[in-house]
Design a protein around this motif. Structure first.
Motif, PDB file in Angstrom:
ATOM      1  N   PRO A 265      -5.818   1.701  -9.037  1.00  0.00           N
ATOM      2  CA  PRO A 265      -5.555   3.086  -8.621  1.00  0.00           C
ATOM      3  C   PRO A 265      -6.422   3.503  -7.443  1.00  0.00           C
ATOM      4  O   PRO A 265      -7.603   3.149  -7.376  1.00  0.00           O
ATOM      5  N   TYR A 266      -5.844   4.223  -6.540  1.00  0.00           N
ATOM      6  CA  TYR A 266      -6.478   4.729  -5.314  1.00  0.00           C
ATOM      7  C   TYR A 266      -6.658   3.650  -4.237  1.00  0.00           C
ATOM      8  O   TYR A 266      -7.141   3.953  -3.152  1.00  0.00           O
ATOM      9  N   MET A 267      -6.299   2.404  -4.519  1.00  0.00           N
ATOM     10  CA  MET A 267      -6.480   1.353  -3.526  1.00  0.00           C
ATOM     11  C   MET A 267      -5.306   1.304  -2.550  1.00  0.00           C
ATOM     12  O   MET A 267      -4.211   1.785  -2.838  1.00  0.00           O
ATOM     13  N   THR A 268      -5.556   0.692  -1.399  1.00  0.00           N
ATOM     14  CA  THR A 268      -4.550   0.569  -0.356  1.00  0.00           C
ATOM     15  C   THR A 268      -4.517  -0.877   0.150  1.00  0.00           C
ATOM     16  O   THR A 268      -5.265  -1.730  -0.325  1.00  0.00           O
ATOM     17  N   MET A 269      -3.650  -1.123   1.128  1.00  0.00           N
ATOM     18  CA  MET A 269      -3.577  -2.449   1.741  1.00  0.00           C
ATOM     19  C   MET A 269      -3.055  -2.297   3.152  1.00  0.00           C
ATOM     20  O   MET A 269      -2.222  -1.426   3.445  1.00  0.00           O
ATOM     21  N   THR A 270      -3.542  -3.149   4.049  1.00  0.00           N
ATOM     22  CA  THR A 270      -3.090  -3.108   5.428  1.00  0.00           C
ATOM     23  C   THR A 270      -1.571  -3.213   5.532  1.00  0.00           C
ATOM     24  O   THR A 270      -0.918  -3.843   4.696  1.00  0.00           O
ATOM     25  N   ALA A 271      -1.026  -2.624   6.587  1.00  0.00           N
ATOM     26  CA  ALA A 271       0.407  -2.750   6.860  1.00  0.00           C
ATOM     27  C   ALA A 271       0.711  -4.018   7.641  1.00  0.00           C
ATOM     28  O   ALA A 271       1.870  -4.298   7.931  1.00  0.00           O
ATOM     29  N   HIS A 272      -0.352  -4.796   7.986  1.00  0.00           N
ATOM     30  CA  HIS A 272      -0.153  -5.988   8.815  1.00  0.00           C
ATOM     31  C   HIS A 272      -0.813  -7.225   8.213  1.00  0.00           C
ATOM     32  O   HIS A 272      -1.724  -7.807   8.813  1.00  0.00           O
ATOM     33  N   PRO A 273      -0.367  -7.662   7.036  1.00  0.00           N
ATOM     34  CA  PRO A 273      -0.896  -8.921   6.496  1.00  0.00           C
ATOM     35  C   PRO A 273      -0.450 -10.086   7.372  1.00  0.00           C
ATOM     36  O   PRO A 273       0.561 -10.008   8.064  1.00  0.00           O
ATOM     37  N   LYS A 274      -1.223 -11.165   7.337  1.00  0.00           N
ATOM     38  CA  LYS A 274      -0.879 -12.371   8.097  1.00  0.00           C
ATOM     39  C   LYS A 274      -0.440 -13.457   7.117  1.00  0.00           C
ATOM     40  O   LYS A 274      -1.189 -13.806   6.199  1.00  0.00           O
ATOM     41  N   ARG A 286      -8.150  -4.017   3.333  1.00  0.00           N
ATOM     42  CA  ARG A 286      -7.965  -2.578   3.264  1.00  0.00           C
ATOM     43  C   ARG A 286      -9.205  -1.922   3.850  1.00  0.00           C
ATOM     44  O   ARG A 286     -10.307  -2.467   3.770  1.00  0.00           O
ATOM     45  N   HIS A 287      -9.022  -0.774   4.473  1.00  0.00           N
ATOM     46  CA  HIS A 287     -10.176   0.002   4.900  1.00  0.00           C
ATOM     47  C   HIS A 287     -10.221   1.281   4.083  1.00  0.00           C
ATOM     48  O   HIS A 287      -9.215   1.716   3.514  1.00  0.00           O
ATOM     49  N   SER A 288     -11.396   1.890   4.017  1.00  0.00           N
ATOM     50  CA  SER A 288     -11.598   3.011   3.104  1.00  0.00           C
ATOM     51  C   SER A 288     -12.529   4.035   3.735  1.00  0.00           C
ATOM     52  O   SER A 288     -13.286   3.722   4.658  1.00  0.00           O
ATOM     53  N   ILE A 289     -12.484   5.255   3.204  1.00  0.00           N
ATOM     54  CA  ILE A 289     -13.402   6.293   3.669  1.00  0.00           C
ATOM     55  C   ILE A 289     -14.693   6.281   2.863  1.00  0.00           C
ATOM     56  O   ILE A 289     -15.603   7.048   3.134  1.00  0.00           O
ATOM     57  N   THR A 290     -14.762   5.402   1.854  1.00  0.00           N
ATOM     58  CA  THR A 290     -15.983   5.251   1.063  1.00  0.00           C
ATOM     59  C   THR A 290     -16.439   3.796   1.131  1.00  0.00           C
ATOM     60  O   THR A 290     -15.665   2.891   1.440  1.00  0.00           O
TER      61      THR A 290
END
Length: 463
Positions: A265-274, A286-290
């Protein structure tokens, strides 16, 4: 950010012909408009005109609760009485005009070939993804914030079928049921000064506390790109986890759901995987604000996410949108585009340019288990949003990356029409940790597409 991305499914075997269409899948009622599509095949230009196969069933909204109506009234009050006059970059009347105007869904629609012909052996689909808001915004709206919509051309047996469908994200379905926007948009919510930004924060918090939406189920719009790996097709946006989608045999596009196995929950992932063509692995981050502000990971060919590698040497939140991989390394960009949530308290947008920051490039082993071998090299004036490709030379001693450098990076969020790029070749010696850069093209190029078989390998062509 990558507004119009696409995935080409080269073989029909990649499409599961036994898929069953969910009979409960709602379709939005539309008023049909003829669409004309053209593309080239060799020296031939082929024109297709779509014709409607069948009308969609009309959707109806359930009765809104009193609480929902109160929140909607408060949202309208902010738009009407608190927001200052909208700047062109967030004025929906300006942003959603011309070629960027929002369009409605279109069910599978047969296309009439009006010039040229489709080879009978051509069998597959072309799909692109892009932002397309389901409601015309009343307040500020940024081009990057629209709901994801997939447009596909399914070609088989000398015939073509065109279809446009929204990605049924949690946000999309929630707001469709509510009949109005509910979840804040990342780029546009904080563009009206201190009072309007704080008002929207309070309103969003109230909605979450009242159970109007559950942020653990994702707040993204899946509007940036498409990726095919682990036997699945994904619609992606970096503010959320990927959504699995499928193209049906009749050319329709259905959303299978949010792929929660790629994160918590609350996690994300790049829109550009290789995706490595040889192994079938997907490399992502993923990048985060924390803290940690950057986390690197990979997904094996079976779609199982491997242990994460937190990058603690990134000391502040940065808009790391894309990266590159080689046979042995992954390359990240720490640009001048910074993420500072505290700026909201000053009446400014949380995403902006830090002119005093020196951009860097970070190198880490492709199969790293921790960041002990991560190192950074300064790259003054180099602000990368998207990478073209990367590979190794000199027996693995040199990492070469080709990527457009955003010139005038201060325009990247507000004046897209003023952006200029310079395509650069960056050479990094992994032994001496020294870097050389040179411009290879002064044209305004971005959103590169290469032959997917050459990801991480030396290639000659980019489109």
């Amino acid at each position: 950010m990558k507004g119009f991305s696409s995935s080409f499914l080269q073989k029909h075997s990649q499409i599961n012909s036994s898929v069953r269409i969910n009979e409960k899948h709602n379709r939005t009622s539309i008023s049909h408009r003829t669409r004309v599509i053209f593309f080239t095949a060799g020296k031939r230009r082929i024109f297709l005109r779509s014709r409607k196969l069948a009308d969609s069933d009309s959707g109806t909204h359930p009765n809104k609760s009193l609480l929902t109506n109160i929140f909607k009234w408060l949202d309208d009050f902010i738009c009407d009485f608190i927001d200052p006059p909208l700047r062109p970059c967030v004025d929906p009347k300006h942003v959603l005009s011309g070629n960027f105007a929002a369009v409605e869904e279109l069910p599978p629609t047969a296309c009439t070939v009006i010039e040229g012909s489709l080879p009978p052996c051509l069998n597959g689909a072309y799909i692109r993804n892009g932002p397309n808001p389901q409601f015309f915004p009343r307040g500020p709206y940024h081009l990057f914030d629209g709901d994801g919509m997939l447009h596909s051309i399914r070609i088989s047996g000398g015939e073509a079928v065109f279809c446009s469908r929204f990605v049924r994200t949690y946000k999309y379905d929630l707001e469709r049921e509510s009949g109005s926007p509910v979840i804040l948009n990342v780029f546009s919510a904080f563009n009206g000064g201190l009072l309007s930004s704080l008002s929207r924060c309070v309103l969003a918090s109230g909605r979450a506390l009242a159970g109007e939406f559950d942020p653990r189920r994702g707040i993204g719009v899946a509007n940036t790109s498409l990726a095919l790996f682990a036997g699945k097709l994904f619609a992606l946006g970096e503010s959320d986890l990927p959504y699995s989608v499928k193209l049906t045999p009749d050319g329709d596009i259905i959303t299978l759901g949010r792929h929660v196995s790629f994160g918590e929950p609350y996690m994300t992932m790049t829109a550009h995987p290789k995706i490595a063509a040889d192994s079938g692995e997907a490399f992502a981050f993923r990048h985060s604000i924390t803290h940690p502000y950057l986390t690197y990971f990979r997904i094996n060919p079976d779609g199982i996410k491997q242990p994460e590698v937190p990058i603690n040497s990134l000391k502040q939140a940065s808009l790391v949108h894309d990266f590159a991989v080689t046979e042995n390394y992954a390359v990240f960009s720490d640009s001048q585009i910074a993420i500072k949530p505290a700026e909201i308290l000053r009446g400014k947008a949380p995403i902006g340019v830090d002119p005093g920051k020196v951009p860097r490039l970070g190198i880490i082993r492709r199969y790293a288990v921790d960041e002990s071998e991560m190192w950074w090299v300064e790259a003054p004036g180099f602000n990368m949003i998207h990478a073209v490709n990367a590979w190794e030379e000199d027996g693995g001693d040199t990492v070469v990356m080709v990527a457009p450098n955003i010139l005038g990076v201060e325009n990247v969020l507000e004046r897209l029409d003023l952006i200029q790029t310079s395509m650069e070749r960056i050479e990094i010696n992994v032994k001496t940790k020294k870097m050389n850069r040179k411009s290879v093209c002064s044209g305004n190029l971005d959103f590169a597409v290469i032959n997917p078989s050459y990801v991480g390998k030396k290639n000659r062509y980019s489109h």
